[in-house]
Motif scaffolding. Structure first.
Motif, PDB file in Angstrom:
ATOM      1  N   UNK A 258       0.833  -1.198   0.000  1.00 16.00           N
ATOM      2  CA  UNK A 258       0.000   0.000   0.000  1.00 16.00           C
ATOM      3  C   UNK A 258       0.876   1.258   0.000  1.00 16.00           C
ATOM      4  N   UNK A 259       1.959   1.232   0.748  1.00 13.28           N
ATOM      5  CA  UNK A 259       2.886   2.368   0.747  1.00 13.28           C
ATOM      6  C   UNK A 259       3.481   2.562  -0.647  1.00 13.28           C
ATOM      7  N   UNK A 260       3.879   1.479  -1.286  1.00 15.28           N
ATOM      8  CA  UNK A 260       4.427   1.569  -2.650  1.00 15.28           C
ATOM      9  C   UNK A 260       3.394   2.170  -3.601  1.00 15.28           C
ATOM     10  N   UNK A 261       2.153   1.723  -3.436  1.00 20.62           N
ATOM     11  CA  UNK A 261       1.077   2.245  -4.273  1.00 20.62           C
ATOM     12  C   UNK A 261       0.957   3.763  -4.107  1.00 20.62           C
ATOM     13  N   UNK A 262       0.941   4.233  -2.870  1.00 13.87           N
ATOM     14  CA  UNK A 262       0.822   5.666  -2.605  1.00 13.87           C
ATOM     15  C   UNK A 262       2.020   6.437  -3.142  1.00 13.87           C
ATOM     16  N   UNK A 263       3.203   5.900  -2.988  1.00 18.60           N
ATOM     17  CA  UNK A 263       4.407   6.569  -3.493  1.00 18.60           C
ATOM     18  C   UNK A 263       4.343   6.725  -5.016  1.00 18.60           C
ATOM     19  N   UNK A 264       3.849   5.703  -5.689  1.00 20.98           N
ATOM     20  CA  UNK A 264       3.731   5.767  -7.141  1.00 20.98           C
ATOM     21  C   UNK A 264       2.650   6.750  -7.570  1.00 20.98           C
ATOM     22  N   UNK A 265       1.570   6.823  -6.801  1.00 18.20           N
ATOM     23  CA  UNK A 265       0.524   7.800  -7.111  1.00 18.20           C
ATOM     24  C   UNK A 265       1.066   9.221  -6.993  1.00 18.20           C
ATOM     25  N   UNK A 266       1.907   9.462  -6.012  1.00 18.82           N
ATOM     26  CA  UNK A 266       2.529  10.778  -5.857  1.00 18.82           C
ATOM     27  C   UNK A 266       3.480  11.050  -7.014  1.00 18.82           C
ATOM     28  N   UNK A 267       4.242  10.039  -7.384  1.00 20.29           N
ATOM     29  CA  UNK A 267       5.203  10.180  -8.479  1.00 20.29           C
ATOM     30  C   UNK A 267       4.506  10.502  -9.800  1.00 20.29           C
TER      31      UNK A 267
END
Length: 533
Positions: A258-267
């Motif tokens: 989930x953290x990876x998902x959020x980081x990619x959404x920000x990117x």
């Protein structure tokens, strides 16, 4: 091969008050079929377009498909059965297929009720349905169906169930065809934007007795977060989606993904906001990460608080405290995320006083939104069996979270509905006059006013909680309320035997909505996406 997929026209006045939801099952199924070589696919969304039986009949007559597929959750099962009956009448040579969670577990009863259904797909549908279509395409359906795993069908008067099909370990093999949907029809009212329902994972690592997701998906599998964000970018760029809700029961269970998902959404910095359903304890666990989640576009979190009184929380095995629920809501507000508290009401021990208690606690917690859902015992859950004779209504059309299936000992169902509506009226009147318009955060204020618009629209149209259908107009109308239960609906013999059997002895894992169990790092590593071959 010509394939027609149909979504049944079922409405209950529940979640649909927020808008028209795109049936994601069609996109995932169509994409998998096309990858398997079957590209002649037509989709009929009878629900969103509110199509009559005659309109569906005409559309099927024009299409003349070889295979006709529909899906059904429990409250939509009768609509799906009727739809496939029409399909068989119009296209007698077509193979009629039912998928979804209800047919998966209740296939014996469904086939008894609807013998015109040629096959039921049990469990995860993409590979099973592709194998079924391939069997029909080869021209040996009657003989070949016995070799297709994951089916149930009639042979004469007897039900035959083939061995269960293995689950798809690498979910990224499923490339959805979102283009099969008519996107202009799927609008999320609070945002006034197109809405989508992609998923990050399937299944759940926990086995709550009141839930069925872990039974249906069987094992817990997480997608590659980058692939999910790729999919969301396609939805935004190609289909103008402005809001999405992750379909997962609890997408924060696998914290690392989930953290990876959020980081990619920000990117990616996509112009889209989104919402999730999750557990109170996950919000408390991730307190320091909430600013990052909001930056990623997370704007709405629905929390499975379930009950206001600690006694009820203990009965639901929530393993949370009232204080934890309040703190989680405070944390979300502090970080600019809209909070929604979910309350389950309508068990046999419900009283006017306990309903008032949930209202007072909701005022104390002060979530942005609150939802009082009628307790609905899924007929394939362990809890349904444990309730025994306390379940008196078997009209599955009403198993929709808005109709009182259980009758409290201390009140009738009409009074229960009236007191729930009393809670809604007071809660949202306070929000409308004293909170939403004065919210300082512009994005939160805009979103909350949009949610209020959705509530008001459904209220004026009498679609909220099916109020128009049951004849509720306020406390003065209680004696005239009629839920229109079909008392001729009964459980079949096999279902009755299962329901009356003694409960299984098993370790009850209590997590959904607030349990204190978390996945370890080793468990997270064990559910990595399978390597491509």
């Amino acid at each position: 091969m010509r394939i027609v997929l149909v979504h049944p026209n079922y409405h209950s006045g529940g979640a649909e008050i927020a808008g028209n939801w795109p049936p994601a099952w069609v996109a995932y199924l169509a994409g998998y079929l096309k990858a398997g070589g079957y590209t002649d696919i037509t989709f009929i969304d009878a629900m969103t377009n509110n199509l009559t039986d005659d309109q569906v009949r005409d559309m099927l007559a024009e299409a003349q498909p070889d295979v006709i597929g529909a899906t059904a959750i429990t409250p939509a099962i009768y609509k799906a059965e009727e739809l496939l009956k029409i399909a068989k009448e119009v296209c007698p040579d077509a193979v009629t297929v039912l998928g979804g969670i209800h047919g998966t577990f209740m296939y014996q009863q469904v086939l008894a009720e609807a013998p015109w259904i040629d096959a039921i797909v049990r469990g995860e549908g993409e590979q099973v349905f592709l194998d079924l279509v391939s069997c029909v395409d080869r021209g040996n359906w009657m003989e070949g169906r016995h070799q297709v795993k994951g089916l149930a069908f009639l042979v004469g008067q007897q039900v035959k169930a083939t061995p269960a099909a293995p689950t798809i370990k690498d979910l990224d093999r499923i490339q959805p065809d979102w283009g099969v949907l008519e996107w202009s029809k799927y609008i999320y009212i609070p945002k006034g934007r197109r809405v989508a329902i992609p998923n990050l994972a399937r299944g759940c690592p926990f086995t709550c007795s009141f839930c069925s997701q872990w039974k249906f998906w069987r094992d817990y599998r997480v997608r590659d977060p980058r692939k999910v964000v790729d999919e969301i970018e396609t939805l935004v760029r190609e289909h103008d989606v402005g809001f999405f809700i992750l379909a997962d029961e609890e997408p924060t269970i696998h914290r690392k993904k989930f953290i990876q998902f959020c980081e990619l959404m920000i990117e990616r910095n996509l112009p889209v906001e989104w919402g999730i359903n999750t557990r109170v304890t996950d919000i408390l666990r991730d307190e320091e990460l909430l600013p990052m989640y909001r930056k990623a576009g997370l704007v709405h979190v629905s929390l499975g608080t379930e009950a206001a009184a600690q006694l009820k929380l203990d009965r639901f095995n929530k393993e949370t405290t009232v204080a934890q629920n309040k703190k989680a809501i405070d944390l979300l507000r502090k970080n600019g995320i809209v909070s929604e508290a979910q309350f389950i009401v309508g068990l046999e021990n419900e009283t006017v006083e306990t309903l008032e208690e949930t209202y007072q606690m909701a005022r104390d917690w002060n979530p942005d939104m609150a939802n009082w859902a009628m307790y609905t015992p899924w007929p394939f859950s362990d809890l349904f069996r444990e309730l025994g004779d306390k379940v008196e209504v078997f009209d599955f059309d009403k198993y929709n979270f808005v109709t009182p299936i259980m009758k409290p000992d201390a009140m009738d169902r009409a009074t229960l509905l009236d007191r729930v509506m009393h809670n809604y009226r007071r809660f949202y009147m306070n929000k409308a006059f004293f909170q939403y318009p004065w919210t300082r955060d512009k994005r939160r204020r805009s979103y909350l006013l949009g949610c209020l618009k959705a509530f008001l629209k459904s209220g004026f149209q009498r679609t909220f909680y099916d109020l128009g259908k049951v004849g509720y107009w306020g406390p003065q109308s209680k004696k005239k309320v009629d839920f229109h239960f079909d008392n001729t609906r009964k459980l079949d013999a096999e279902a009755r035997d299962w329901k009356n059997a003694p409960p299984r002895k098993r370790e009850v894992v209590k997590a959904c909505g607030g349990g204190d169990q978390q996945m370890t790092e080793a468990e997270m590593e064990a559910v990595k996406p399978a390597p491509r071959v």
